[in-house]
Structure formats: structure tokens, C-alpha cells
Design a protein around this motif. Structure first.
Motif: not given
Length: 358
Positions: A108-109, A142-143, A279-281, A283-286
């Protein structure tokens, strides 16, 4: 000089994995789920978290024999919204339910940026870090939350009510850093470490637990009859309650002291879990994210050290270094642990665990 009463024996990780798979399949676990369970247990041993490793197998098999855990159960997934789902573990092993849940959260993410999964009617899923790592290895933050059986009092109380329920989270690394993997209990020590000390006939630090009379104890048996101590007093107590809110109350599973522990053969566990993948990107680029993780890592491990401190580690780094070592040298067990595992293998007609040569 006399040999130690409980000598250290080593097992290669591949042999440990194959042994666990054989034991589980002989106990009715499917060929799809057995490797998932084995992977979680062996990862714990490789990372030095022996309290949640292969030595959990005898208690799991005892639960199967007492009809309080269904080895054949298959977890099922229900979509709630495009970014929310729920897994029903159907009283099977917690490992496949957790693997399915985190996998769905990641999927989903990948599409929507975030995924959230609640799991109900599950069981003990071992070390939380292996589920965190499932997301981290796929490139996601992840949490990972779970509740557990009563083991520690709420702050100001004296009886077991809250579980020693771990709070865990993680983030992928940059090019010049280690991944962030946090997996910690809200108690001074995880309850599994008490069981490990009991198996190995060792004492425990006297600030881990109180006996049934409310006194500090270094005897693991007395500690199991008493209560674990929350870390930081009210802070650890509040974290344990938080795990119950997100894992038990929200999911529809047991909560408020009603979860059954993996060593209790009276009834199903009814454990709840809660997973989030991000997803890590978003708010900022990967690339920016990875560079920022590098900066964070370098600043943490490069901090000015206190007198007597040789090295500062990033969360999860010690376990990663332990894993690198044990992948080469094997996983250490004591003779009593090997004997207990082989006794279970004999009951099932499975070959004994293969040791590494001395």
C-alpha cells in the motif's frame, strides 16, 4: 581443568533454519509458513536476541499439543480502505500473520505513500526487529507494535497487568550509514531474557524484576512468579499501555491483561499487532533522504564520547555486527538448549540439529 557444565555449541544458520522448518512441518505447519517462522527465529539468534530465537520452539510445540495454537491456520487479509487493511491470524503462528500484514502495508505504501495494517487473533511473533527489517530491506520506514501477556504492573500498581510489549521502528540507510532499527521493551529487560537465564541456569540483574513478595530478585524463577519492572517508572508503564491501545483495543484482539502468553497452555493467545509502512520520499527526494540519514548516522556515532566509552553505536548496529559475526562463526547454544531441541525432534521423528565441528 574441568570442562564447563553447560558448554557452548555452535550451529550454522542454514542448519538451524532447516531444523526449525523440519520440526514445524512435522507438526502440521505448511511448507509456505514454516520458512517464515524459521526465518524470524533464526534472525533473532543471529542478531544476539537468543530470548526470541530457536529455543522458543519447545513452547510453541507444546501449545500445538495442547490445542491452543493451530499450526494449520492461514492468516487472511481484508482491505478496509486503499491504505488500511486487517489480518485475522485465526489463532495460528504470529509470524505468518505478521509477514502478511507488513507485506500488505509495504504494498500500500508503495502506491499511496503509507500503509497501515492491524492484526487480530494472532500469537507471539518473536523478535519485532525481523518485521521492521522486512520493511527496511524493501526501502520503507516502519512502525511495529504488539501487545503481550501480563508481566509488569502499571505505575503505582503491584500486580501483573500490562505486557512487556515491544515498541519497534526502522528506517533504511543512506550510502554511508547503517539502517536505523529500534526494538525495545517498555520494561527494564524483555521477559524472554528471564526465560533465557532460567534455561541456562544463570542469575539475572536484581533491578530487572520483583519476586511475588515485591522484593528485588536475581533468581529468574522467582522473577517469573513476580513482576517485571517498567523502565523509567511511569514512562515505561505508559509505553506498555500505548502498545495495548494500538495492538489490542484497536484490532479487536485481547487487551487489558487478557492476552495469553506463549508459555501458558490454558487458552489461545489472542495477540494483536499494528504495522505501518511509509515511503521515505514523501516529503523530500529519496536521494535527499539517504543523504540526511548519512548525516544523522555520522553525527550519532561520531559524538564526543564519555570517559571509558570506546565506541558509540546507532540503534540496531550492535545486533547487525553480531549477525555478521554469527553468519561466519555459527550461532552459540548451550548443551541444555541443544538437548531440549533434540528431545522435541525425537518426539516428531525429525533428525537432530546439526552442530558445527569444534
Amino acid at each position: 581443568m574441568a570442562a564447563p557444565a553447560n558448554p557452548i555449541l555452535r550451529v550454522g544458520h542454514e542448519n538451524a533454519h532447516a531444523f526449525v522448518v523440519a520440526m514445524l512441518e512435522a507438526s502440521g505447519v505448511s511448507s509456505k509458513n514454516a520458512p517464515i517462522i524459521a526465518n524470524g527465529l533464526v534472525q533473532a539468534d543471529l542478531r544476539g536476541v537468543e530470548s526470541h530465537g530457536v529455543n522458543r520452539i519447545p513452547s510453541y510445540l507444546a501449545r500445538i499439543r495442547n490445542d491452543v495454537l493451530d499450526p494449520k491456520a492461514e492468516p487472511t487479509l481484508t482491505e478496509v480502505t486503499p491504505v488500511v487493511a486487517q489480518v485475522d491470524g485465526h489463532n495460528g503462528f504470529g509470524f505468518p500473520a505478521a509477514h502478511l500484514g507488513m507485506g500488505a502495508a509495504i504494498d500500500m505504501a508503495r502506491t499511496f505513500g503509507i500503509g497501515m495494517v492491524s492484526v487480530k487473533h494472532s500469537n507471539h511473533f518473536g523478535m519485532s526487529a525481523w518485521i521492521v527489517r522486512q520493511a527496511v530491506d524493501a526501502g520503507f520506514l516502519s512502525l511495529v507494535f504488539t501487545n503481550s501477556s501480563p508481566a509488569l504492573p502499571v505505575y503505582g500498581g503491584k500486580s501483573q497487568l500490562m505486557g512487556v510489549s515491544p515498541i519497534a521502528c526502522g528506517a533504511p540507510s543512506g550510502e554511508n550509514s547503517k539502517p536505523f532499527i529500534l526494538d525495545m521493551a517498555p520494561s527494564v529487560a524483555a521477559r524472554g531474557k528471564i526465560y533465557k537465564a532460567l534455561r541456562r541456569q544463570e542469575k539475572i540483574p536484581s533491578d530487572w524484576a520483583l519476586d511475588s513478595h515485591g522484593n528485588p530478585t536475581d533468581d529468574p524463577q522467582e522473577a517469573l512468579r513476580g513482576v517485571m519492572l517498567p523502565m523509567g517508572g511511569p514512562k515505561g508503564s505508559a509505553l506498555a499501555i500505548m502498545m495495548d491501545v494500538f495492538s489490542g483495543v484497536l484490532s479487536g484482539s485481547a487487551f487489558a491483561g487478557a492476552v495469553t502468553g506463549p508459555y501458558d497452555m490454558s487458552k489461545p493467545g489472542d495477540v494483536g499487532h499494528f504495522f505501518v509502512a511509509i515511503k521515505p520520499d514523501l516529503f523530500v527526494s529519496l536521494q535527499d533522504f539517504k543523504e540526511r540519514m548519512d548525516v544523522l548516522y555520522q553525527r550519532v556515532v561520531g559524538s564526543e564520547k564519555m570517559p571509558g566509552v570506546e565506541r558509540i553505536y546507532f540503534p540496531g548496529e550492535i545486533e547487525q555486527l553480531t549477525e555478521e559475526k554469527r553468519l561466519k562463526e555459527g550461532i552459540p547454544y548451550v548443551q541444555d538448549e541443544i538437548d531440549a531441541l533434540n528431545a522435541e525432534a525425537e518426539k516428531l521423528g525429525v533428525a537432530k540439529i546439526r552442530l558445527m565441528p569444534n
